[in-house]
Design a protein around this motif. Structure first.
Motif, PDB file in Angstrom:
ATOM      1  N   VAL A 179       0.843  -1.201   0.000  1.00 16.62           N
ATOM      2  CA  VAL A 179       0.000   0.000   0.000  1.00 16.62           C
ATOM      3  C   VAL A 179       0.877   1.250   0.000  1.00 16.62           C
ATOM      4  N   GLY A 180       1.919   1.253   0.831  1.00 17.42           N
ATOM      5  CA  GLY A 180       2.835   2.387   0.862  1.00 17.42           C
ATOM      6  C   GLY A 180       3.511   2.614  -0.476  1.00 17.42           C
ATOM      7  N   SER A 181       3.898   1.541  -1.141  1.00 19.65           N
ATOM      8  CA  SER A 181       4.518   1.660  -2.459  1.00 19.65           C
ATOM      9  C   SER A 181       3.550   2.244  -3.479  1.00 19.65           C
ATOM     10  N   LEU A 182       2.318   1.778  -3.437  1.00 19.10           N
ATOM     11  CA  LEU A 182       1.316   2.292  -4.376  1.00 19.10           C
ATOM     12  C   LEU A 182       1.051   3.774  -4.142  1.00 19.10           C
ATOM     13  N   PHE A 183       0.930   4.166  -2.880  1.00 21.52           N
ATOM     14  CA  PHE A 183       0.697   5.582  -2.592  1.00 21.52           C
ATOM     15  C   PHE A 183       1.904   6.430  -2.981  1.00 21.52           C
ATOM     16  N   ALA A 184       3.109   5.951  -2.725  1.00 25.45           N
ATOM     17  CA  ALA A 184       4.309   6.697  -3.110  1.00 25.45           C
ATOM     18  C   ALA A 184       4.344   6.881  -4.629  1.00 25.45           C
ATOM     19  N   PHE A 185       3.999   5.834  -5.351  1.00 28.56           N
ATOM     20  CA  PHE A 185       3.973   5.921  -6.816  1.00 28.56           C
ATOM     21  C   PHE A 185       2.914   6.915  -7.279  1.00 28.56           C
ATOM     22  N   SER A 186       1.733   6.884  -6.669  1.00 30.60           N
ATOM     23  CA  SER A 186       0.673   7.800  -7.088  1.00 30.60           C
ATOM     24  C   SER A 186       1.006   9.240  -6.707  1.00 30.60           C
ATOM     25  N   VAL A 223      -4.143   0.574   7.963  1.00 32.78           N
ATOM     26  CA  VAL A 223      -3.160   0.796   6.896  1.00 32.78           C
ATOM     27  C   VAL A 223      -3.736   1.756   5.852  1.00 32.78           C
ATOM     28  N   LEU A 224      -4.960   1.517   5.435  1.00 31.92           N
ATOM     29  CA  LEU A 224      -5.596   2.374   4.435  1.00 31.92           C
ATOM     30  C   LEU A 224      -5.812   3.780   4.982  1.00 31.92           C
ATOM     31  N   GLY A 225      -6.298   3.887   6.220  1.00 28.41           N
ATOM     32  CA  GLY A 225      -6.527   5.204   6.818  1.00 28.41           C
ATOM     33  C   GLY A 225      -5.252   6.013   6.926  1.00 28.41           C
ATOM     34  N   THR A 226      -4.189   5.394   7.413  1.00 28.85           N
ATOM     35  CA  THR A 226      -2.905   6.081   7.536  1.00 28.85           C
ATOM     36  C   THR A 226      -2.376   6.480   6.165  1.00 28.85           C
ATOM     37  N   SER A 227      -2.511   5.605   5.199  1.00 28.95           N
ATOM     38  CA  SER A 227      -2.041   5.906   3.842  1.00 28.95           C
ATOM     39  C   SER A 227      -2.795   7.086   3.248  1.00 28.95           C
ATOM     40  N   LEU A 228      -4.092   7.148   3.466  1.00 29.58           N
ATOM     41  CA  LEU A 228      -4.874   8.275   2.944  1.00 29.58           C
ATOM     42  C   LEU A 228      -4.467   9.592   3.596  1.00 29.58           C
ATOM     43  N   VAL A 229      -4.212   9.560   4.905  1.00 26.74           N
ATOM     44  CA  VAL A 229      -3.767  10.771   5.597  1.00 26.74           C
ATOM     45  C   VAL A 229      -2.420  11.218   5.043  1.00 26.74           C
TER      46      VAL A 229
END
Length: 158
Positions: free
Chosen positions: A3-10, A55-61
């Motif tokens: 998830v972290g990798s996907l968010f970093a890429f986006s 994980v999703l909540g933290t990633s969105l923040v």
């Protein structure tokens, strides 16, 4: 980590996203975190599928960036200070739990006992931060060797 990798890429590919849109991601992330804290209990297998909520909540923040409302809240001095002592707090809370476990082995902790354990962990973390971590950061030359040896001796004693 995925998830972290996907968010970093986006984040790398979406630098032009409007501020107002990021605010919505932030609010959604905080909402998901509140839901996770509300609905996850001791009966659920954690970590497991339910771990996706925090994980999703933290990633969105995190995705919402530096201009988000949650960043302003997390910039308050009390939260910054907790962040500074967090590693010591992480280490000390295990020591407190291990030493307290024989006393609470056959029963659940009361709220007062749990609060006392949390308080003891915080006191030990604050003391460690101010009297061990900070002085060791300022050491140069032979002081580093003396500090390291002192730390090794302290670990052996404990």
């Amino acid at each position: 980590m995925l998830v972290g990798s996907l968010f970093a890429f986006s984040l790398q590919n979406n630098q032009d996203e409007k501020l107002s849109e990021k605010r919505y991601w932030d609010l959604l992330g905080v909402g998901v975190l509140i839901a996770a804290f509300t609905f996850i209990d001791g009966e659920m297998a954690f970590p497991g599928w339910v771990a996706i909520l925090p994980v999703l909540g933290t990633s969105l923040v995190l995705f919402s960036g530096a201009s988000a409302v949650s960043k302003r809240v997390l910039s308050w001095n009390v939260f910054v200070y907790i962040g500074k002592i967090s590693y010591s707090l992480y280490l000390w809370h295990w020591v407190v739990i291990v030493y307290a476990k024989p006393y609470f082995y056959l029963r659940d902790l009361t709220v007062l006992e749990g609060g006392a354990m949390i308080g003891a962990s915080f006191v030990l973390a604050v003391l460690t931060y101010h009297f061990v971590e900070n002085p060791l950061r300022r050491l140069k030359g032979k002081g580093v060797l003396i500090g390291t040896l002192g730390g090794v001796i302290a670990m052996i004693v404990l």
